[in-house]
Enzyme design. Sequence first.
Site, PDB file in Angstrom:
ATOM      1  N   GLU A 148       0.826  -1.209   0.000  1.00 45.42           N
ATOM      2  CA  GLU A 148       0.000   0.000   0.000  1.00 45.42           C
ATOM      3  C   GLU A 148       0.865   1.266   0.000  1.00 45.42           C
ATOM      4  O   GLU A 148       0.487   2.284  -0.583  1.00 45.42           O
ATOM      5  CB  GLU A 148      -0.973   0.007   1.184  1.00 45.42           C
ATOM      6  CG  GLU A 148      -1.976  -1.160   1.212  1.00 45.42           C
ATOM      7  CD  GLU A 148      -2.774  -1.359  -0.068  1.00 45.42           C
ATOM      8  OE1 GLU A 148      -2.975  -0.388  -0.822  1.00 45.42           O
ATOM      9  OE2 GLU A 148      -3.183  -2.508  -0.335  1.00 45.42           O
ATOM     10  N   GLU A 152      -0.574  -1.004  -9.725  1.00 43.14           N
ATOM     11  CA  GLU A 152      -0.136  -2.280  -9.137  1.00 43.14           C
ATOM     12  C   GLU A 152       1.342  -2.520  -9.388  1.00 43.14           C
ATOM     13  O   GLU A 152       2.019  -3.157  -8.588  1.00 43.14           O
ATOM     14  CB  GLU A 152      -0.968  -3.440  -9.679  1.00 43.14           C
ATOM     15  CG  GLU A 152      -2.338  -3.555  -9.041  1.00 43.14           C
ATOM     16  CD  GLU A 152      -2.308  -3.683  -7.521  1.00 43.14           C
ATOM     17  OE1 GLU A 152      -1.547  -4.517  -6.995  1.00 43.14           O
ATOM     18  OE2 GLU A 152      -3.039  -2.930  -6.857  1.00 43.14           O
TER      19      GLU A 152
HETATM   20 ZN    ZN Z   1      -2.681  -2.908  -4.791  1.00 48.33          ZN
END
Ligand code: ZN
Length: 502
Positions: free
Chosen positions: A265, A294
């Site tokens: 995160e 991502e």
């Molecule tokens: Zn993620």
Amino acid sequence: MEEKLKELKNRLQEIYDLECASSVLGWDQNTYMPPGGGPARARQLALLRRLSHEKFSSPGIGKLLDDLQPYEESQPYDSDEASLIRVTRRKYEKAVKVPPSFTAEMARHGASSRNAWVEARPKNDFSMVEPYLEKSLELRQQLADYFPGYEHVMDPLIDYSDYGMKVSDIKLLFGELKKELVPLAEKIASQEPPDDSCARQHFPEEKQLMLGLEVAKRIGYDFDRGREDKAPHPFATRFSIDDVRITTRVLEDDVRGALFATMHESGHAMYEQGVKKEFEGTPLGRGTSSGVHESQSRLWENLVGRSRGCLSYFYPRIQEVFPEQLGSVPLETFYRAVNRVSSSLIRVYADEVTYNLHVMIRFGLEIELLEGNLPVRDLPEAWNEGYRKELGITPPDDKDGVMQDIHWYGGGIGGGFQGYTLGNIMNAQFYEAVLAAHPEIRSEIEKGKFSTLYDWLRENIWQHGSKFTTHELVERVTGGPISIEPLVNYLKTKFGEIYNLK
Ligand code: ZN
């Protein structure tokens, strides 16, 4: 022209602020809101989303974009001004096709569906979420139908999060990757797995949270412009470039979960914090796609976080925090424990080799649902069948099977999951590029110096926000198109060494 550009920016700022206000409500919904707040929150989110959509799709914005077209054409393609007009137009042309009332309905339904999942998951009761999923599917199909002429019903949905990608491209890419991953996973499975019992002891929550924060700060997440809270499912969100937050979840019986989720995160958060300040308040002021997002989170979580070099730096501190549990465990044992490959139930805790198989199972199920070939009531069984076939395990219940995470239950079926594997593919490409430019990064990381890597990512990826599409960004950074080769090489090298593969 300057006047018009200024007016466009003023209008966009208001839309951005409405969107950020709904993000604050969403953050609160997933952190502190008591269960009773659910219905009102669904209504409030629907209102804010409708208002921002109405403002954005208004003819006034369209007129400004038309008027600014000659100006855009007179500027270099990658200038901030031309990019702002280009990206705003692209989003505007999509927005005008969808009625604001429909956006509100999606938001309202998404929030209600989320509330149902929060209640149903601990009870392991799929029937409680089934009607919500049916409605979600209906709404997603309807959303796709606002964009007639698509090749696949999921294409318009993917376009929202990974602009420029289609089901057909992704299937091709995933097919190639699977051909490499399955034999690798099989080879690994034939070896003796490393003992990971050192990571599976009792690790008190408070200490885990403290350690996670220390690591996040050390790698560069700026807590003057961020914070961390607990949530049932970890996520990152941002209310401005100077207020980007993360959440985490702690498993007291496994030290790996929160540590690597926090690094993950933090990767998302650093991307958002690294966007050029001038883009604040415009459609350029955020990460460009879920795949690129991502790629940043997984880069920090895995390529950096689970590397021997990075662990050799953090491990003495981890031992200091958990002397009873890890004081006498050698670094190498811990390194192998955090890189243990085995088929598992939960995607977010999966190892680097099998993780993409989780994503592919879900991507395949989304396609079947949207194509109408899989009724929602058969989804749990189809899920379990996918896990049996691709990972060789059967989920013992729906709680850790089809209901394991929030994604489908926030209203979004289709258009989101491809981003996870695209991110893994791209993070290896980006990391290869940064190591070619700065080979010293490997030894710096061993010493706890992350700034060369951080600065390079900010310079080459983060600062651009949404200025470039995913394809453009990959081309600029790596000099070529999206390719699975760096990821495959990385996995074969790393796990070949750990598992002594020939
Ligand atoms: Zn993620």
